[in-house]
Design a protein around this motif. Structure first.
Motif, short mmCIF file in Angstrom:
data_model
loop_
_atom_site.label_atom_id
_atom_site.label_comp_id
_atom_site.label_asym_id
_atom_site.label_seq_id
_atom_site.Cartn_x
_atom_site.Cartn_y
_atom_site.Cartn_z
N LEU A 145 -0.52 7.88 14.58
CA LEU A 145 -0.22 6.58 15.49
C LEU A 145 -1.13 6.54 16.61
N SER A 146 -1.18 7.82 17.31
CA SER A 146 -1.80 7.78 18.41
C SER A 146 -3.15 7.53 18.48
N GLY A 147 -3.79 7.75 17.29
CA GLY A 147 -5.33 7.50 17.08
C GLY A 147 -5.58 6.28 16.16
N GLY A 148 -4.58 5.65 15.94
CA GLY A 148 -4.79 4.54 15.26
C GLY A 148 -4.88 4.61 13.69
N GLY A 149 -4.86 5.70 13.20
CA GLY A 149 -5.19 6.18 11.87
C GLY A 149 -6.64 6.18 11.71
N LEU A 150 -7.41 6.17 12.71
CA LEU A 150 -8.98 6.29 12.35
C LEU A 150 -9.74 7.52 12.38
N SER A 151 -10.70 7.65 11.55
CA SER A 151 -11.37 8.81 11.44
C SER A 151 -12.19 9.38 12.85
N ILE A 152 -12.74 8.19 13.52
CA ILE A 152 -13.50 8.25 14.63
C ILE A 152 -12.71 8.93 15.91
N THR A 153 -11.49 8.75 15.76
CA THR A 153 -10.72 9.21 16.83
C THR A 153 -10.12 10.79 16.48
N GLY A 154 -10.63 11.06 15.38
CA GLY A 154 -10.08 12.46 15.06
C GLY A 154 -8.60 12.83 14.71
N SER A 155 -7.88 11.55 14.53
CA SER A 155 -6.40 11.90 14.18
C SER A 155 -6.29 11.78 12.56
N HIS A 156 -7.06 11.43 11.97
CA HIS A 156 -6.89 11.10 10.42
C HIS A 156 -7.45 12.34 9.75
N LEU A 157 -6.79 13.41 9.41
CA LEU A 157 -7.32 14.71 8.72
C LEU A 157 -6.39 14.77 7.35
N LEU A 158 -5.55 13.79 7.18
CA LEU A 158 -4.66 13.79 6.05
C LEU A 158 -5.36 13.27 4.76
N CYS A 159 -4.99 13.53 3.45
CA CYS A 159 -5.48 13.13 2.26
C CYS A 159 -4.51 12.25 1.41
N GLY A 160 -4.74 11.44 0.36
CA GLY A 160 -3.80 10.91 -0.49
C GLY A 160 -3.59 9.70 -0.22
N ASP A 161 -3.95 8.76 0.73
CA ASP A 161 -3.89 7.47 1.07
C ASP A 161 -5.12 6.58 0.69
N PHE A 162 -5.35 6.88 -0.72
CA PHE A 162 -6.50 6.22 -1.56
C PHE A 162 -6.35 4.74 -2.08
N ARG A 213 0.93 -1.22 -0.01
CA ARG A 213 0.06 -0.08 -0.05
C ARG A 213 0.87 1.17 0.05
N CYS A 214 2.04 1.30 0.64
CA CYS A 214 2.97 2.37 0.80
C CYS A 214 3.33 2.66 -0.73
N ILE A 215 3.57 1.61 -1.54
CA ILE A 215 4.15 1.84 -2.81
C ILE A 215 2.92 2.26 -3.59
N THR A 216 1.79 1.55 -3.64
CA THR A 216 0.90 2.19 -4.54
C THR A 216 0.37 3.52 -4.38
N MET A 217 0.21 4.15 -3.20
CA MET A 217 -0.14 5.25 -3.02
C MET A 217 0.81 6.32 -3.12
N TYR A 218 2.08 5.99 -3.18
CA TYR A 218 3.18 6.87 -3.51
C TYR A 218 3.54 7.14 -4.95
N ILE A 219 3.22 6.05 -5.70
CA ILE A 219 3.57 6.24 -7.08
C ILE A 219 2.51 6.86 -7.87
N THR A 220 1.10 6.61 -7.36
CA THR A 220 0.19 7.36 -8.15
C THR A 220 -0.66 7.81 -6.97
N THR A 221 -0.66 9.40 -7.03
CA THR A 221 -1.55 10.25 -6.15
C THR A 221 -2.84 10.52 -6.66
N LEU A 222 -3.83 10.09 -6.25
CA LEU A 222 -5.30 10.45 -6.68
C LEU A 222 -5.61 11.68 -5.91
N PRO A 223 -6.48 12.41 -6.77
CA PRO A 223 -7.26 13.35 -5.98
C PRO A 223 -8.20 12.94 -5.20
N VAL A 224 -8.66 13.87 -4.22
CA VAL A 224 -9.91 13.46 -3.39
C VAL A 224 -11.11 12.75 -3.87
#
Length: 340
Positions: A188-205, A151-162
């Protein structure tokens, strides 16, 4: 009288079963058939090609615990999860603004409108599935780590719009390394979950990590539980399927993200367990699965596992129903085939 008795005797054999003098042996007599079978056996023995099967001396431990390997697999999984978090932070800086690069067309989105709370259902279902598994940790950690490395490889080589205009992405940091590190720790502290409010970044599609967790955990729960637990398998499948569907209903991932995640997860699971459950494939020169890059790692983890993992578990309560007292006779298609 002696002559009369001899003439009245119709049996051409003596009392010991051999033919009487002056009489011919019947074609289908028992002695003749036995002699014929003995001769056939000797002929087959002379021309038979024997295959020597080596039997290891001593029983030994065919399923060693080797907890230290489990901790290595756990370290491998955690390392790739951290690497994924770092990659999300890096990719976030490359996501084009949604005003200049609108979401790509998606056929599922054309027919199903966005449901705001659906993604929460996905994350809750994923946590439910992960919390009830306590089996085969070494294999789970290795496959999970490998999937997230891909997943690290695929999300890095091709970045999709939101995938939707509803998404709110955190501001870009423009090379501020210290702030990026803080974002990594926050994820990491929020487990990368949206329900914890820790995931506000985009691009990991591409591809969906939530789909990976849902699919992989369901496959392990189904594989390492009794086949008679059809109700348990159905509940786990419904939980995973509803979770994956809610990803699309929430418009948090493109449809291709979910499809690719499902395909890669199931293929990797099936490849690994085919090699692990069929011992003859481990060293076969005709096994093309050994051409995978992770085959040396597989051999390291599975070298001393000389049998299938037994169906052995305990109930959390002391009152199991009578119909579930002996559920371990057959618990997967692969395992039951090996037990025969």
């Amino acid at each position: 009288m002696a002559s009369s008795d001899h003439q009245g005797n119709k049996d051409p054999t003596n009392t010991d079963g051999t033919p009487s003098p002056g009489t011919s042996c019947p074609v289908h007599s028992h002695a003749a058939e036995e002699a014929k079978r003995n001769g056939l056996r000797k002929a087959l023995v002379r021309h038979r090609d024997y295959v020597k099967i080596s039997v290891p001396e001593g029983k030994g431990n065919r399923l060693p615990s080797e907890w230290w390997k489990t901790f290595i697999a756990l370290f491998y999984a955690v390392l790739n999860l951290v690497l994924t978090t770092v990659m999300i932070t890096v990719v976030h800086e490359r996501v084009p603004p949604k005003e200049s690069s609108p979401p790509l067309p998606d056929k599922f989105f054309d027919y199903i409108g966005r449901v705001q709370w659906a993604f929460t259902v996905t994350e809750v279902n994923g946590m439910v599935l992960v919390s009830i598994w306590a089996i085969i940790a070494r294999r789970y950690f290795f496959l999970l780590g490998t999937l997230y490395m891909y997943r690290c490889i695929t999300m890095y080589i091709t970045t999709l719009p939101v995938p939707g205009m509803h998404m709110v992405c955190a501001p870009k940091l423009q090379g501020d390394s210290q702030a990026k590190l803080q974002r990594v720790l926050q994820l990491l502290s929020g487990g990368g979950l949206s329900i914890t409010g820790s995931h506000l970044l985009c691009g990991d599609f591409l591809y969906s990590g939530h789909t990976v967790i849902l699919t992989l955990t369901y496959l392990f729960l189904k594989e390492y539980s009794p086949r008679s637990f059809w109700w348990y398998h159905l509940l786990c499948w419904l939980t995973a399927a509803v979770g994956a569907m809610c990803i699309l209903v929430a418009h948090e991932h493109y449809s291709v993200d979910v499809v690719v995640a499902y395909f890669i997860t199931t293929r990797l699971f099936y490849w690994y367990h085919t090699m692990a459950n069929l011992q003859t494939l481990k060293c076969s020169p005709n096994n093309y699965l050994t051409h995978t890059w992770w085959n040396p790692v597989f051999n390291f983890f599975e070298r001393n596992v000389q049998t299938h993992v037994p169906c052995s578990f305990c109930w959390p309560i002391t009152w199991p129903p009578a119909c579930l007292k002996n559920p371990c006779k057959k618990y997967s298609m692969v395992q039951s085939g090996r037990e025969e």
